[in-house]
Design a protein around this motif. Sequence first.
Motif, PDB file in Angstrom:
ATOM      1  N   ARG A  38      48.375  39.199  36.536  1.00 36.84           N
ATOM      2  CA  ARG A  38      48.812  38.837  37.885  1.00 36.84           C
ATOM      3  C   ARG A  38      48.141  39.731  38.924  1.00 36.84           C
ATOM      4  O   ARG A  38      47.797  39.279  40.017  1.00 36.84           O
ATOM      5  CB  ARG A  38      50.331  38.924  38.026  1.00 36.84           C
ATOM      6  N   ALA A  39      47.976  41.023  38.608  1.00 32.98           N
ATOM      7  CA  ALA A  39      47.316  41.928  39.546  1.00 32.98           C
ATOM      8  C   ALA A  39      45.861  41.511  39.757  1.00 32.98           C
ATOM      9  O   ALA A  39      45.361  41.483  40.890  1.00 32.98           O
ATOM     10  CB  ALA A  39      47.402  43.360  39.039  1.00 32.98           C
ATOM     11  N   ARG A  40      45.169  41.176  38.664  1.00 27.60           N
ATOM     12  CA  ARG A  40      43.759  40.785  38.788  1.00 27.60           C
ATOM     13  C   ARG A  40      43.600  39.477  39.550  1.00 27.60           C
ATOM     14  O   ARG A  40      42.568  39.249  40.194  1.00 27.60           O
ATOM     15  CB  ARG A  40      43.137  40.661  37.401  1.00 27.60           C
ATOM     16  N   ALA A  41      44.597  38.608  39.474  1.00 27.25           N
ATOM     17  CA  ALA A  41      44.523  37.328  40.172  1.00 27.25           C
ATOM     18  C   ALA A  41      44.820  37.461  41.658  1.00 27.25           C
ATOM     19  O   ALA A  41      44.638  36.496  42.409  1.00 27.25           O
ATOM     20  CB  ALA A  41      45.503  36.336  39.543  1.00 27.25           C
ATOM     21  N   HIS A  42      45.277  38.634  42.076  1.00 26.30           N
ATOM     22  CA  HIS A  42      45.702  38.826  43.459  1.00 26.30           C
ATOM     23  C   HIS A  42      44.715  39.733  44.176  1.00 26.30           C
ATOM     24  O   HIS A  42      44.546  40.897  43.819  1.00 26.30           O
ATOM     25  CB  HIS A  42      47.105  39.453  43.491  1.00 26.30           C
ATOM     26  N   LYS A  43      44.064  39.221  45.184  1.00 28.27           N
ATOM     27  CA  LYS A  43      43.074  39.989  45.928  1.00 28.27           C
ATOM     28  C   LYS A  43      43.714  41.229  46.539  1.00 28.27           C
ATOM     29  O   LYS A  43      44.765  41.152  47.167  1.00 28.27           O
ATOM     30  CB  LYS A  43      42.476  39.119  47.034  1.00 28.27           C
ATOM     31  N   GLY A  44      43.078  42.355  46.339  1.00 32.87           N
ATOM     32  CA  GLY A  44      43.568  43.600  46.904  1.00 32.87           C
ATOM     33  C   GLY A  44      44.437  44.407  45.975  1.00 32.87           C
ATOM     34  O   GLY A  44      44.792  45.544  46.291  1.00 32.87           O
TER      35      GLY A  44
END
Length: 260
Positions: free
Chosen positions: A199-205
Amino acid sequence: MSLLLAGAATSASAYADSKPPVETRQGGYVALGDSFASGVGAGASSGNCRRAANAYPALWAAAHHGEPFGFAACSGAKIHDVVTSQLSGLSPRTALVSLTVGGNDIGFADVMKTCVARGEKACLESVARADRTMDHALPSAYDGLLQRVTKAAPHARVIVLGYPHLYADRACAAGMVTRRSQSALNAAADHLDRVIAGRARAHKGAVFADVRPAFAGHGVCSADSWINPPSLLTADVSYHPTAQGQRRGYLPALGTATRS
C-alpha cells in the motif's frame, strides 16, 4: 490468564478519549500510529496513550531538536482511530510523517492472547483469521488512511514503518508458545509487512521502512532480545519492542527511509 485480557483491554480502551497535546498539533514532524509507535514496552510512559521518551518518534525528535514535533501515536490505535483522532497535527507545513499502524486492525492482541493461553491449534486458527483480514479488509483501509494523510500534509514525506518478527528465527525450545505457533506468528508478521509495504509503494509520496532486518537475531528467545517476552506479570507490554528495539531497530529504519 486474566492479566493478559486486562492488559489488552486497557490498551484498546485507553485510546477513545486521546488527543495529541495542543502545543504539538502543528509541527515539522508528526508521528502517528499505535503502541509500537507510542513506545509501550520501552520504559516509562505517560498519559492514556502511553507515549514514551524511548519511542522511536521521540528519539528522532530529540536528535532533531530544532524541528517542531507532534507526538500523536497512541496505544490501542487502529487505522480508524488515526484518521479520526490523530491527523489534527498535520498541516501544509508538515515536512515528515511517520506511521506504524495495522496490528490492532488484524486483531494483534487477540492473536497473542490466544497463542499464549489456548494452545497451538487455537493459535494457528487465530493467525489464519488475521491473515484473511490482512488480505480483505486491511488494504483498502490503508489506502484511505494514506490518502487522508497526504491531503492533510501535502508536502510531507510519509514513512510507513512495519512490524518485526516476534520470535528469534531459531525457535524457543520451551515456553508458553509452541515452535509451530512461533513460526506462524513470524510468518504473519511477514504477511502484514507485505500488505503494508504494497500500500505504501502504491501511494505517491509514501515510503515503507522495513524493521525486520534490524531486528534479525533479536526476537523473543534470542540472547539479546529487543522484544518483551510474553508474561503474566507484564502482559501489557508483552510482544512490544524494548528500549533497545526502539533505538536500534525502529530509529535507524526511520533514518534510512528519510534519506531514500
